[in-house]
Design a protein around this motif. Structure first.
Motif, PDB file in Angstrom:
ATOM      1  N   GLY A   9      -0.162   1.456   3.221  1.00 21.80           N
ATOM      2  CA  GLY A   9      -1.490   1.429   3.844  1.00 21.80           C
ATOM      3  C   GLY A   9      -2.434   2.332   2.909  1.00 21.80           C
ATOM      4  O   GLY A   9      -3.481   2.544   3.179  1.00 21.80           O
ATOM      5  N   GLN A  10      -1.945   2.606   1.465  1.00 24.53           N
ATOM      6  CA  GLN A  10      -2.927   3.248   0.552  1.00 24.53           C
ATOM      7  C   GLN A  10      -3.266   2.181  -0.211  1.00 24.53           C
ATOM      8  O   GLN A  10      -2.539   1.185  -0.859  1.00 24.53           O
ATOM      9  N   THR A  11      -4.548   2.582  -1.111  1.00 29.38           N
ATOM     10  CA  THR A  11      -4.783   1.571  -2.058  1.00 29.38           C
ATOM     11  C   THR A  11      -5.068   2.424  -3.399  1.00 29.38           C
ATOM     12  O   THR A  11      -5.535   3.217  -3.377  1.00 29.38           O
ATOM     13  N   CYS A  12      -4.328   1.506  -4.460  1.00 26.49           N
ATOM     14  CA  CYS A  12      -3.988   2.449  -5.787  1.00 26.49           C
ATOM     15  C   CYS A  12      -4.822   1.482  -6.666  1.00 26.49           C
ATOM     16  O   CYS A  12      -4.138   0.595  -6.946  1.00 26.49           O
ATOM     17  N   GLU A  24      -4.071   6.276  -8.811  1.00 23.07           N
ATOM     18  CA  GLU A  24      -5.487   6.556  -8.742  1.00 23.07           C
ATOM     19  C   GLU A  24      -6.012   6.284  -7.296  1.00 23.07           C
ATOM     20  O   GLU A  24      -5.468   5.096  -7.032  1.00 23.07           O
ATOM     21  N   GLY A  25      -6.716   7.054  -6.429  1.00 26.89           N
ATOM     22  CA  GLY A  25      -6.953   6.591  -5.350  1.00 26.89           C
ATOM     23  C   GLY A  25      -6.132   7.150  -4.026  1.00 26.89           C
ATOM     24  O   GLY A  25      -6.513   6.833  -3.022  1.00 26.89           O
ATOM     25  N   VAL A  26      -5.073   7.681  -4.497  1.00 19.92           N
ATOM     26  CA  VAL A  26      -4.143   8.256  -3.339  1.00 19.92           C
ATOM     27  C   VAL A  26      -4.013   9.785  -3.817  1.00 19.92           C
ATOM     28  O   VAL A  26      -3.678  10.038  -4.756  1.00 19.92           O
ATOM     29  N   SER A  27      -4.383  10.458  -2.783  1.00 17.09           N
ATOM     30  CA  SER A  27      -4.575  11.929  -2.905  1.00 17.09           C
ATOM     31  C   SER A  27      -3.213  12.613  -3.060  1.00 17.09           C
ATOM     32  O   SER A  27      -2.321  12.267  -2.275  1.00 17.09           O
TER      33      SER A  27
END
Length: 91
Positions: A9-12, A24-27
């Protein structure tokens, strides 16, 4: 690092088919907390049923792991995710 996380469910933004060292884009905070939810527990329990221990939807590799160990783990995760998909976990 030898640590890996499964983060659905994360966009990288820098995802490619190759190795991903720093998504990048996932903390980092998300990755550190991943696995403590229902999804992570399903992955962990499913992995145990497949003979691999994925703690909190992730794991570690070491020099003791062979290519066969890695392949076994990848195949187990694929089976677990397939079952989860069949059961509607990604709806």
């Amino acid at each position: 690092s030898s640590v890996f996380h499964i983060a659905a469910g994360q966009t990288c933004s820098n995802f490619t088919a190759g190795d991903m060292h720093t998504p990048e884009g996932v903390s980092p905070e998300f990755l550190k907390a991943s696995g403590g939810d229902k999804f992570g527990m399903q992955i962990e329990v499913g992995g145990l049923l497949e003979g691999v221990h994925l703690f909190h939807a992730g794991g570690m590799l070491s020099t003791a792991h062979t290519e066969d160990d890695v392949a076994q783990t990848v195949e187990a995760v694929e089976r677990v995710l397939g079952r989860m998909k069949d059961e509607g976990a990604f709806a």
